[in-house]
Design a protein around this motif. Sequence first.
Motif, short mmCIF file in Angstrom:
data_model
loop_
_atom_site.label_atom_id
_atom_site.label_comp_id
_atom_site.label_asym_id
_atom_site.label_seq_id
_atom_site.Cartn_x
_atom_site.Cartn_y
_atom_site.Cartn_z
N UNK A 1 54.28 35.30 44.94
CA UNK A 1 52.55 35.78 46.08
C UNK A 1 51.09 36.01 45.41
N UNK A 3 47.57 36.68 44.03
CA UNK A 3 46.79 37.70 43.57
C UNK A 3 46.80 38.23 44.67
N UNK A 9 46.88 41.82 52.39
CA UNK A 9 48.45 42.38 52.84
C UNK A 9 48.14 43.60 53.40
N UNK A 13 46.93 45.20 56.88
CA UNK A 13 47.86 46.54 57.53
C UNK A 13 47.22 47.76 57.59
N UNK A 38 37.48 40.82 43.30
CA UNK A 38 36.97 41.47 41.62
C UNK A 38 36.25 40.00 41.21
N UNK A 44 31.45 37.29 38.61
CA UNK A 44 31.58 35.61 38.49
C UNK A 44 31.20 34.75 39.94
N UNK A 69 36.65 51.97 46.65
CA UNK A 69 37.51 52.14 45.01
C UNK A 69 38.00 51.43 43.86
N UNK A 73 36.79 52.19 39.97
CA UNK A 73 37.52 52.24 38.81
C UNK A 73 37.12 51.47 38.31
N UNK B 99 56.19 34.28 38.99
CA UNK B 99 55.59 35.05 40.69
C UNK B 99 55.85 36.55 40.92
N UNK B 108 54.98 50.00 47.58
CA UNK B 108 54.67 49.83 49.13
C UNK B 108 53.37 49.46 49.17
N UNK B 109 52.94 50.90 48.56
CA UNK B 109 51.44 51.56 48.49
C UNK B 109 50.39 50.96 47.37
N UNK B 110 49.61 50.70 47.16
CA UNK B 110 48.47 51.17 46.14
C UNK B 110 48.11 52.02 46.10
N UNK B 111 47.39 51.98 44.93
CA UNK B 111 47.05 53.36 45.27
C UNK B 111 45.92 53.58 46.48
N UNK B 112 45.13 52.88 45.57
CA UNK B 112 44.15 52.88 47.56
C UNK B 112 44.41 53.57 48.88
N UNK B 148 42.45 42.74 30.81
CA UNK B 148 41.64 43.81 31.13
C UNK B 148 40.73 44.41 29.77
N UNK B 151 38.16 42.32 29.61
CA UNK B 151 37.08 41.79 30.92
C UNK B 151 36.14 42.65 31.24
N UNK B 158 35.49 34.97 32.49
CA UNK B 158 36.73 34.35 32.86
C UNK B 158 36.89 33.75 31.58
N UNK B 173 42.68 35.51 36.04
CA UNK B 173 42.36 36.41 37.82
C UNK B 173 43.38 36.94 38.02
N UNK B 177 44.32 41.15 38.10
CA UNK B 177 44.60 41.56 39.61
C UNK B 177 45.89 42.67 39.01
N UNK B 180 45.19 45.32 36.66
CA UNK B 180 44.25 46.45 36.72
C UNK B 180 45.15 47.09 37.81
N UNK B 181 46.18 46.50 38.56
CA UNK B 181 46.06 47.45 39.54
C UNK B 181 47.57 48.02 38.64
N UNK B 183 47.01 49.63 36.28
CA UNK B 183 46.56 50.38 35.23
C UNK B 183 46.13 51.76 36.22
N UNK B 184 45.50 51.26 37.57
CA UNK B 184 45.27 52.29 38.59
C UNK B 184 46.61 53.13 38.85
#
Lengths: 105, 208
Positions: A1, A3, A9, A13, A38, A44, A69, A73, B99, B108-112, B148, B151, B158, B173, B177, B180-181, B183-184
């Motif tokens: 998928x 990024x 997604x 939701x 990002x 960029x 958010x 961070x 991938x 399923x849940x992000x920190x956000x 990370x 950047x 980039x 990129x 992504x 950072x995810x 790391x969060x």
Amino acid sequence: MKWYDELKRVLGRESAQDDALPACDSEAKCRDAVERIFEYLDGELEHATREEVAEHFRVCQTCYPALAFEESFSKALKSVQQGEGAPPAVRERILDVLRDEGYTP
Amino acid sequence: MGLSALPAGSREERGGASFQDEALPHLDAVYRFALRLSESPDQAEDLVQETFLRAWRSWDQYTPGTRCKSWLFTICRNVFLRGRDRTLRHDEIVQEQSGEDPRAAVRENTVFDRTRELDPEARFFRSLLDHEILHALDELPEEYRTAVVLSDLEGLPYNEIALIMEVPVGTVKSRLFRGRRRLQDRLYEYAVSMGYIPPSMDGVGEQP
């Protein structure tokens, strides 16, 4: 998928579940803004696109929380102080080794 | 290498001054980068030494005024990778190219998702100390960590990161992504364990 598909997604939701937030009048704009979140924060984007994305986050109640958010961070991470650098003894050792290889300033 | 056989006006004559002016000022930055790659300060010191040695040896191949710091970072990272266990890196690359991140399927849940109710502006990130953030950063797989670091800590664009890591911008990129995810996630778990933020209502993130 890809990024940004994952990010889309998540936000898709959220907006479907939360009736209290006004839906954005342009899903396409939400998609674009989210895909670019990002790149936007990393500076960029080209000026015109950057302004478009910034404006979208200013007006869109759905997308703004995601930006807030990521911004929090990003700021925390970018403000990390890593420390002084190489100790003097390390620096000296490196210069010695270089001099052995013919380095003269 | 037969350095003594080189003619006057060679690297030693012209090179020493320019190496001092262009390369050595980045010693501290290279050291800080080496610390993020290495397992210990000792290892980092060896890495920095090796980096500058190789840079000096190939100094006449460097075009003056062309982003010396990035050139040094490239050397540093390549020296590090060559010294590391190749099997591990191959596994990580295979995972990336397919991938799929196995952990993403479980999470399923992000920190956000988990924090937006209790902490809408994710203030808990600001309660973390520098060494806590660096420690979590050091736990990331190298490909994500380096992206990370370059950047967020070094402020490189980039296309510069792409040159240093020798990958396309799209890969940079993607690594940013994912890095950072992750790391969060780590910082969130740590913040919960330290009481900076309560665990989310659905029980995700609570300690066993």
